[in-house]
Enzyme design. Sequence first.
Site, PDB file in Angstrom:
ATOM      1  N   ASP A   1       5.517   3.783   4.780  1.00 25.88           N
ATOM      2  CA  ASP A   1       4.741   2.555   4.681  1.00 25.88           C
ATOM      3  C   ASP A   1       4.459   1.970   6.060  1.00 25.88           C
ATOM      4  OD1 ASP A   1       3.619   0.164   3.788  1.00 25.88           O
ATOM      5  OD2 ASP A   1       5.087  -0.088   2.199  1.00 25.88           O
ATOM      6  N   ASP A   2       3.190   1.820   6.400  1.00 25.74           N
ATOM      7  CA  ASP A   2       2.761   1.219   7.672  1.00 25.74           C
ATOM      8  C   ASP A   2       3.117   2.076   8.892  1.00 25.74           C
ATOM      9  OD1 ASP A   2       1.826  -0.847   6.126  1.00 25.74           O
ATOM     10  OD2 ASP A   2       2.882  -2.431   7.195  1.00 25.74           O
TER      11      ASP A   2
ATOM     12  N   CYS B   1      -1.802  -0.989   1.472  1.00 27.63           N
ATOM     13  CA  CYS B   1      -0.804  -0.509   0.505  1.00 27.63           C
ATOM     14  C   CYS B   1      -1.320  -0.206  -0.898  1.00 27.63           C
ATOM     15  CB  CYS B   1       0.330  -1.523   0.402  1.00 27.63           C
ATOM     16  SG  CYS B   1       1.193  -1.848   1.949  1.00 27.63           S
TER      17      CYS B   1
ATOM     18  N   ARG C   1      -2.083   3.434  -2.842  1.00 29.48           N
ATOM     19  CA  ARG C   1      -1.210   3.963  -3.889  1.00 29.48           C
ATOM     20  C   ARG C   1      -1.964   4.193  -5.190  1.00 29.48           C
ATOM     21  NH1 ARG C   1       3.871   3.266  -1.428  1.00 29.48           N
ATOM     22  NH2 ARG C   1       3.395   2.225   0.545  1.00 29.48           N
TER      23      ARG C   1
ATOM     24  N   LYS D   1       8.826   2.572  -3.612  1.00 29.97           N
ATOM     25  CA  LYS D   1       7.863   1.492  -3.812  1.00 29.97           C
ATOM     26  C   LYS D   1       6.791   1.880  -4.834  1.00 29.97           C
ATOM     27  CE  LYS D   1       4.458  -1.119  -1.037  1.00 29.97           C
ATOM     28  NZ  LYS D   1       4.073  -1.491   0.348  1.00 29.97           N
TER      29      LYS D   1
ATOM     30  N   HIS E   1       4.006  -0.846  -6.460  1.00 23.80           N
ATOM     31  CA  HIS E   1       2.926  -1.685  -5.929  1.00 23.80           C
ATOM     32  C   HIS E   1       1.557  -1.426  -6.550  1.00 23.80           C
ATOM     33  CE1 HIS E   1       1.160  -3.816  -2.131  1.00 23.80           C
ATOM     34  NE2 HIS E   1       1.381  -4.646  -3.132  1.00 23.80           N
TER      35      HIS E   1
ATOM     36  N   HIS F   1       7.688  -0.577   7.159  1.00 27.06           N
ATOM     37  CA  HIS F   1       7.043  -1.860   6.862  1.00 27.06           C
ATOM     38  C   HIS F   1       7.978  -3.007   7.260  1.00 27.06           C
ATOM     39  CE1 HIS F   1       5.303  -5.100   4.435  1.00 27.06           C
ATOM     40  NE2 HIS F   1       4.270  -4.333   4.132  1.00 27.06           N
TER      41      HIS F   1
ATOM     42  N   ASP G   1       0.830   5.498   4.158  1.00 26.14           N
ATOM     43  CA  ASP G   1      -0.131   4.788   3.302  1.00 26.14           C
ATOM     44  C   ASP G   1      -1.265   4.128   4.067  1.00 26.14           C
ATOM     45  OD1 ASP G   1       1.409   2.736   4.416  1.00 26.14           O
ATOM     46  OD2 ASP G   1       1.460   1.550   2.570  1.00 26.14           O
ATOM     47  N   ASN G   2      -1.083   3.883   5.336  1.00 27.72           N
ATOM     48  CA  ASN G   2      -2.144   3.300   6.169  1.00 27.72           C
ATOM     49  C   ASN G   2      -1.683   3.347   7.613  1.00 27.72           C
ATOM     50  OD1 ASN G   2      -1.018   0.629   4.334  1.00 27.72           O
ATOM     51  ND2 ASN G   2      -0.523   0.629   6.517  1.00 27.72           N
TER      52      ASN G   2
ATOM     53  N   LYS H   1      -4.266  -1.161  10.385  1.00 30.85           N
ATOM     54  CA  LYS H   1      -4.194  -1.336   8.930  1.00 30.85           C
ATOM     55  C   LYS H   1      -5.234  -2.343   8.439  1.00 30.85           C
ATOM     56  CE  LYS H   1      -0.850  -3.202   5.535  1.00 30.85           C
ATOM     57  NZ  LYS H   1       0.564  -3.627   5.353  1.00 30.85           N
TER      58      LYS H   1
END
Length: 548
Positions: free
Chosen positions: A37-38, A75, A79, A132, A134, A222, A328-329, A375
């Site tokens: 994540d991130d 995010c 997903r 996660k 989300h 993240h 994810d980004n 992002k």
Amino acid sequence: MKIYVSALLALMGSSGVHAQKHQANDSRPNIILIMVDDLGYSDIGAYGSEIQTPNLDQLAAEGIRFREFYNNSICAPTRASLITGQYPHKAGVGYFNVNLGLPAYQGYLNKESLTFGEVLRNAGYSTLLSGKWHVGNDSLAWPNQRGFDRFYGFINGASNYFDIGKYGQAPPVELVENNKRIHLPPDKYLTDEIADHAITFLDEQSKTSKPFFLYLAFNAPHWPLQAHEADISKYKGRYNIGWDSLRKERIKRQIEFGITDPKQSVAGRDSEVAPWENVPYDEKQLWQTKMEIYAAMVDRVDQNIGKLREKLKALRKDQNTLIIFISDNGAQGGYSGASPRRPQRNSGPAGTAGSYVYQDQPWAYVSNTPHASYKNNMHEGGISAPFIAWFPKQIKANRIVKGTGHLIDLAPTFYELAKAAYPATNAGVNTNPLPGKSLVPALTGKTEQVERAEPICWERAGNRAVRKGKWKIVSSYPSYAWELYDLEKDRGETSNLAASRTDIVNELSADYFRWAEKTGVVDYEKIKPATPVGAPVQRPNRQAALGL
């Protein structure tokens, strides 16, 4: 009636015997999908980082890396595409996991978009998820209701990593395990718990004769930046060279590895990032600490991937398992909302429970090396992810290819390998066709990139882009003006060709609006919420940037 019941019972019995026989001889591969994540494009060793990621580096050396693999820049939309194989609007998460009152923006996965949990479970796989979610807060949209046999993790978009620490206390880490709400034990670290539960799931699953699908969705790195002291100590002093020198180091390694083409441009200096030499000494100390913690969080993810691989070996399943690693980004730069983010009050030093510092733009500028922006933006820094695939039976070692894959391509890839049929209808609902292309030809060496007839398109909170061949158009809200880049020469997006190649702009713009109409995209001005989530980047305030 007796004859009918007897025949039915006989049929059920024979079906069970047939299924058991099929499972006993099932040679279909296990699949592990790891998402972080991130994490920026260059934040692991195999993509040029100084962060110690030996397990991921080994997967890369023994597998394949894509130079170009795209996500959806933030995010929840990422997903949604990942889990369903659909563009996010088509899956119902065109904006975020909040309901804006339209089907494409309802904030949770719709029934027309089947998850890979649903499709693979119907194909005879055990389906496991740790981490996660989300893509739907209501319990009707939780993982166990959307095709996963086992789930441990959190439902919303972010979480603390500690409940109680040596120096401070954070709000309880709220988790869910198989539809039951639980809390993180006070002596545990969430990244470790996510991996440990995945390993437990594999142990339990090994008692069956089914192949498995494991979606391992880490929330690290993240924010908030929180890590084990021992991991942070490994990086003490490493970042005193500052972001300018570190970025040069990463670019040099990327060129040496073949991740970055030296003939391509790299993104120019971010005008909102101060030269390191101009940063006051006391501020430098905090900046260094923040990156030390960030590196420690990535390091801990890699350690846990190592533990997972050891379990695979112990179960003798490693040689028939596909492992894919993505982010994810891009790393997060800038600030969301009408004003710079105001961190919650810290109750402990940076890195501990109760600390809410975050990486921020200057280090994110390094994380996304060599690309532009961050992002939530559709320039390459926002939508480009590292991509590693490892599968001893089918992927040759140490290959780096152009790739040009997208999240929508993963579901067709898994279904091809799993020999899983994607149904036209499910429970009386017509399903959305899959728009992506299987990555199998690129993974196995038959092609150097994904061959597709249609362009890849993006829209999120008014930010838009189209990738078609070597060309890319992009616009950043609130502007509607298209920029045009030749990514074969200029992946750094340094030379806007829109004025001189209006023919290309018009062609790709027409592609965008056809896609938008088909996918359910609505002009952002018509649906913009009063309090935007992940809004366009605003100019930072220096004190807020430092987490003060």
